[in-house]
Design a protein around this motif. Sequence first.
Motif, PDB file in Angstrom:
ATOM      1  N   LYS A  46       0.836  -1.199   0.000  1.00 12.89           N
ATOM      2  CA  LYS A  46       0.000   0.000   0.000  1.00 12.89           C
ATOM      3  C   LYS A  46       0.872   1.251   0.000  1.00 12.89           C
ATOM      4  CE  LYS A  46      -3.412   2.414   2.878  1.00 12.89           C
ATOM      5  NZ  LYS A  46      -4.194   2.346   4.150  1.00 12.89           N
ATOM      6  N   CYS A 102       2.469   1.734  -3.403  1.00 11.94           N
ATOM      7  CA  CYS A 102       1.482   2.203  -4.382  1.00 11.94           C
ATOM      8  C   CYS A 102       1.188   3.688  -4.200  1.00 11.94           C
ATOM      9  CB  CYS A 102       0.204   1.385  -4.270  1.00 11.94           C
ATOM     10  SG  CYS A 102       0.362  -0.331  -4.829  1.00 11.94           S
ATOM     11  N   LYS A 103       1.077   4.134  -2.952  1.00 14.56           N
ATOM     12  CA  LYS A 103       0.833   5.558  -2.710  1.00 14.56           C
ATOM     13  C   LYS A 103       2.007   6.404  -3.200  1.00 14.56           C
ATOM     14  CE  LYS A 103      -0.162   5.153   1.677  1.00 14.56           C
ATOM     15  NZ  LYS A 103      -0.534   5.541   3.063  1.00 14.56           N
TER      16      LYS A 103
END
Length: 433
Positions: free
Chosen positions: A345, A348-349
């Motif tokens: 996560k 991806c950010k």
Amino acid sequence: MFCWPVHLKGLKKVYHAAVAVGHKVYSFGGFCLIPAVSDRRSYMCMYICYMDPIDVHVFNTVSLRWIKLPPATAAGSGELPLEVSYMRHSHTAVLIGGVVYIWGGSTYREHSNVLHAFDVGTHVWFRPRVSGAVPDSRYHHSACVLGKVMYIFGGFNLLTRYTNDIHKLDTATMAWTFVNTRDTQAPATTCHSATIIGKSMFVFGGRGDQDKAQYNIVRVFDTETNRWLSTPSAQLLPEGRADHSAFAYNGELYIFGGDNFRLGESVNDLWKFNPETFSWTKVECKGKGPCSWMSKMCCCMVGDRVVLFGGHSCTPIPVHDRDLEDEDDSEVCDLYILDLTPSLKTLCKLAVIQYGLEQSELPHDIRWELAAMATDSNRKTNMSVLASSGPTKTKRQRTSSRQWDSRKGKTRRSLPLKRFPSFRWERKQGTGT
């Protein structure tokens, strides 16, 4: 794989002290530098008022925002009570059992050896009643914790100047003890780092009293035998440095940044030291980390993340890496977070921010986190508005709408994206604190 997922505007502080409490970081004191009238690069003036109570700022690593606690004064008098620490720099702060112990430091008018304590649960200051052999006042020393014992090493005082003595405070009995290292000694050192790994204290770097020498070797103090250990020499060594940051992770020592006066510059490299093999390894991180001007900053471990903020540089900071409204070109108000175990996560950010990808279809909490990661932490911003806003397309994004069609052997224009209220992901001109 380590990565730098967060870069925000933080506190404009130098020689401050900080501790991590849960998911928050408490910062105490420090000062801001202002340039001298004659030559602002070679001589810096200090901006600090020793009559003021020490300022306390709290950084929330979840919301990525700072708050400043109200100053503590005596009830109804407006004066600084004795229980409250006064403003200082080059002091140390450690956390033991929900209490932050502040010791040492200087105001350039006087040095301190008085112990102050701050309860993080009630935000109340008090002065513990201590006994034993209280160390001489000093600053630029180190402090580390083993169990309920705080160890003080080195530093600079007015009597012996550079020091190499060790003192410990047992917070269970509030008794100071001078540690007799017998026939083993370490060089007198200031602006070094001391980190507890297992039952030993690992000291790295710092400045010495011989022509301001800078050290780049590790010295190990055994807290069980009270002796400095003889250590083998490592083949690969980082450059000598002072005013760097250090932390322990998974039984290994990490150092970052610092000033190297031999090279005449500040450095921004990250090194890992293995105590078992007594070897160094240079660590490369993903993402945009600090530029080469990070020294005299604070470093706190929050879970598997390292929070670094503030600092100063012995070389001028490039214009594109500092606040344009600031005349001082050597002081830093940036905050960085180094993620030691980045999740998918997080990666991806980072990609969304790095490539300016469309965010309108992302969940609300993800958009909020993206907005918090890319905005000035000192700005009073409506995060709900930021989270509902998409980034303005850059020139690179607009030109990239023409994509290569392998079937036809030529470019084709992709469907236009829906436009949202503009919000530019760019470096903000923060005001600092």
